[in-house]
Motif scaffolding. Structure first.
Motif, PDB file in Angstrom:
ATOM      1  N   GLU A 186      -3.709   5.980  -1.826  1.00  0.00           N
ATOM      2  CA  GLU A 186      -3.472   5.323  -3.113  1.00  0.00           C
ATOM      3  C   GLU A 186      -3.581   3.802  -3.027  1.00  0.00           C
ATOM      4  OE1 GLU A 186      -3.068   6.811  -6.070  1.00  0.00           O
ATOM      5  OE2 GLU A 186      -3.403   8.721  -5.064  1.00  0.00           O
ATOM      6  N   GLY A 187      -3.789   3.262  -1.826  1.00  0.00           N
ATOM      7  CA  GLY A 187      -3.941   1.824  -1.665  1.00  0.00           C
ATOM      8  C   GLY A 187      -2.644   1.044  -1.708  1.00  0.00           C
ATOM      9  N   ARG A 188      -1.525   1.709  -1.450  1.00  0.00           N
ATOM     10  CA  ARG A 188      -0.223   1.042  -1.520  1.00  0.00           C
ATOM     11  C   ARG A 188       0.206   0.412  -0.197  1.00  0.00           C
ATOM     12  NH1 ARG A 188       1.080   5.831  -5.028  1.00  0.00           N
ATOM     13  NH2 ARG A 188       1.643   6.914  -3.108  1.00  0.00           N
ATOM     14  N   VAL A 189      -0.554   0.650   0.857  1.00  0.00           N
ATOM     15  CA  VAL A 189      -0.213   0.116   2.171  1.00  0.00           C
ATOM     16  C   VAL A 189      -1.494  -0.444   2.796  1.00  0.00           C
ATOM     17  CG1 VAL A 189      -0.478   2.360   3.288  1.00  0.00           C
ATOM     18  CG2 VAL A 189       0.985   0.673   4.339  1.00  0.00           C
ATOM     19  N   PRO A 190      -1.415  -1.565   3.510  1.00  0.00           N
ATOM     20  CA  PRO A 190      -2.629  -2.153   4.093  1.00  0.00           C
ATOM     21  C   PRO A 190      -3.154  -1.312   5.264  1.00  0.00           C
ATOM     22  CG  PRO A 190      -0.696  -3.404   4.793  1.00  0.00           C
ATOM     23  CD  PRO A 190      -0.226  -2.383   3.800  1.00  0.00           C
ATOM     24  N   CYS A 191      -4.400  -0.883   5.152  1.00  0.00           N
ATOM     25  CA  CYS A 191      -4.983  -0.044   6.194  1.00  0.00           C
ATOM     26  C   CYS A 191      -6.495   0.035   6.005  1.00  0.00           C
ATOM     27  CB  CYS A 191      -4.382   1.350   6.158  1.00  0.00           C
ATOM     28  SG  CYS A 191      -4.625   2.194   4.591  1.00  0.00           S
ATOM     29  N   HIS A 192      -7.138   0.696   6.960  1.00  0.00           N
ATOM     30  CA  HIS A 192      -8.577   0.924   6.904  1.00  0.00           C
ATOM     31  C   HIS A 192      -8.851   2.363   7.292  1.00  0.00           C
ATOM     32  CE1 HIS A 192      -9.529  -3.335   6.494  1.00  0.00           C
ATOM     33  NE2 HIS A 192      -8.570  -3.551   7.378  1.00  0.00           N
ATOM     34  N   PHE A 193      -9.880   2.930   6.699  1.00  0.00           N
ATOM     35  CA  PHE A 193     -10.330   4.283   7.044  1.00  0.00           C
ATOM     36  C   PHE A 193     -11.556   4.110   7.934  1.00  0.00           C
ATOM     37  CE2 PHE A 193     -12.039   8.563   6.025  1.00  0.00           C
ATOM     38  CZ  PHE A 193     -10.901   9.292   6.346  1.00  0.00           C
ATOM     39  N   ARG A 234       0.142  -6.542  10.065  1.00  0.00           N
ATOM     40  CA  ARG A 234      -0.005  -6.422   8.603  1.00  0.00           C
ATOM     41  C   ARG A 234       1.043  -5.481   8.022  1.00  0.00           C
ATOM     42  NH1 ARG A 234      -5.515  -5.486   6.012  1.00  0.00           N
ATOM     43  NH2 ARG A 234      -4.305  -6.103   4.201  1.00  0.00           N
ATOM     44  N   LEU A 235       1.357  -4.390   8.733  1.00  0.00           N
ATOM     45  CA  LEU A 235       2.413  -3.492   8.262  1.00  0.00           C
ATOM     46  C   LEU A 235       3.749  -4.223   8.221  1.00  0.00           C
ATOM     47  CD1 LEU A 235       1.703  -0.065   9.985  1.00  0.00           C
ATOM     48  CD2 LEU A 235       1.476  -0.627   7.563  1.00  0.00           C
ATOM     49  N   PHE A 236       4.032  -4.984   9.268  1.00  0.00           N
ATOM     50  CA  PHE A 236       5.272  -5.748   9.322  1.00  0.00           C
ATOM     51  C   PHE A 236       5.345  -6.747   8.164  1.00  0.00           C
ATOM     52  CE2 PHE A 236       7.793  -9.382  10.737  1.00  0.00           C
ATOM     53  CZ  PHE A 236       8.977  -8.754  11.087  1.00  0.00           C
ATOM     54  N   ASN A 237       4.266  -7.484   7.937  1.00  0.00           N
ATOM     55  CA  ASN A 237       4.229  -8.457   6.835  1.00  0.00           C
ATOM     56  C   ASN A 237       4.370  -7.769   5.489  1.00  0.00           C
ATOM     57  OD1 ASN A 237       3.869 -10.473   8.722  1.00  0.00           O
ATOM     58  ND2 ASN A 237       1.671 -10.620   8.404  1.00  0.00           N
TER      59      ASN A 237
END
Length: 99
Positions: A27-34, A45-48
Motif C-alpha cells: 500500500e506504500g505506507r512504509v519505505p521499501c523497494h521491490f 529509513r525504517l528507523f527514520n
C-alpha cells in the motif's frame, strides 16, 4: 554502511507481523523497494520513518484525570475539517503523553 533488510528482518526490527508489513509495503505506507520479486528495506529509513511524528491515539486522548476532553469532543466540525485538524495539532503539541 547501509544495512539492507529482508521482509522478515524488517518485520522483526519493527516488531510487527510479516503479513502486516507486507500489506503496508504493498500500500506504500512504509519505505521499501521491490527487488527481484522480494521486498527490501533499509534499516536507517525504517528507523527514520518510525520516528517521524504521526497523529496517534495518545495525541487526542487526554491523560487519566485530565480536565480537558479529547480534541473535537462536543464540537461539530462537519463544515470545517481544517478547524478540527488545527485543534488536534494544537492539542498534540501541548498535551503529549510520555510513554
Amino acid at each position: 554502511m547501509i544495512e539492507i533488510l529482508t521482509l522478515e528482518e524488517a518485520a522483526n526490527f519493527l516488531r510487527v507481523s510479516k503479513d502486516k508489513l507486507e500489506e503496508d509495503a504493498i500500500e506504500g505506507r512504509v519505505p521499501c523497494h521491490f527487488v527481484g520479486g522480494e521486498w527490501r528495506f533499509t534499516k536507517q529509513r525504517l528507523f527514520n520513518w518510525f520516528n517521524t511524528e504521526r497523529l496517534s491515539i495518545n495525541d487526542v486522548v487526554p491523560k487519566p484525570g485530565s480536565q480537558r476532553p479529547p480534541a473535537g469532543v462536543g464540537k461539530d466540525y462537519d463544515e470545517d475539517p481544517e478547524e478540527f485538524i488545527a485543534e488536534i495539532m494544537g492539542y498534540r503539541t501541548s498535551h503529549r503523553i510520555e510513554g
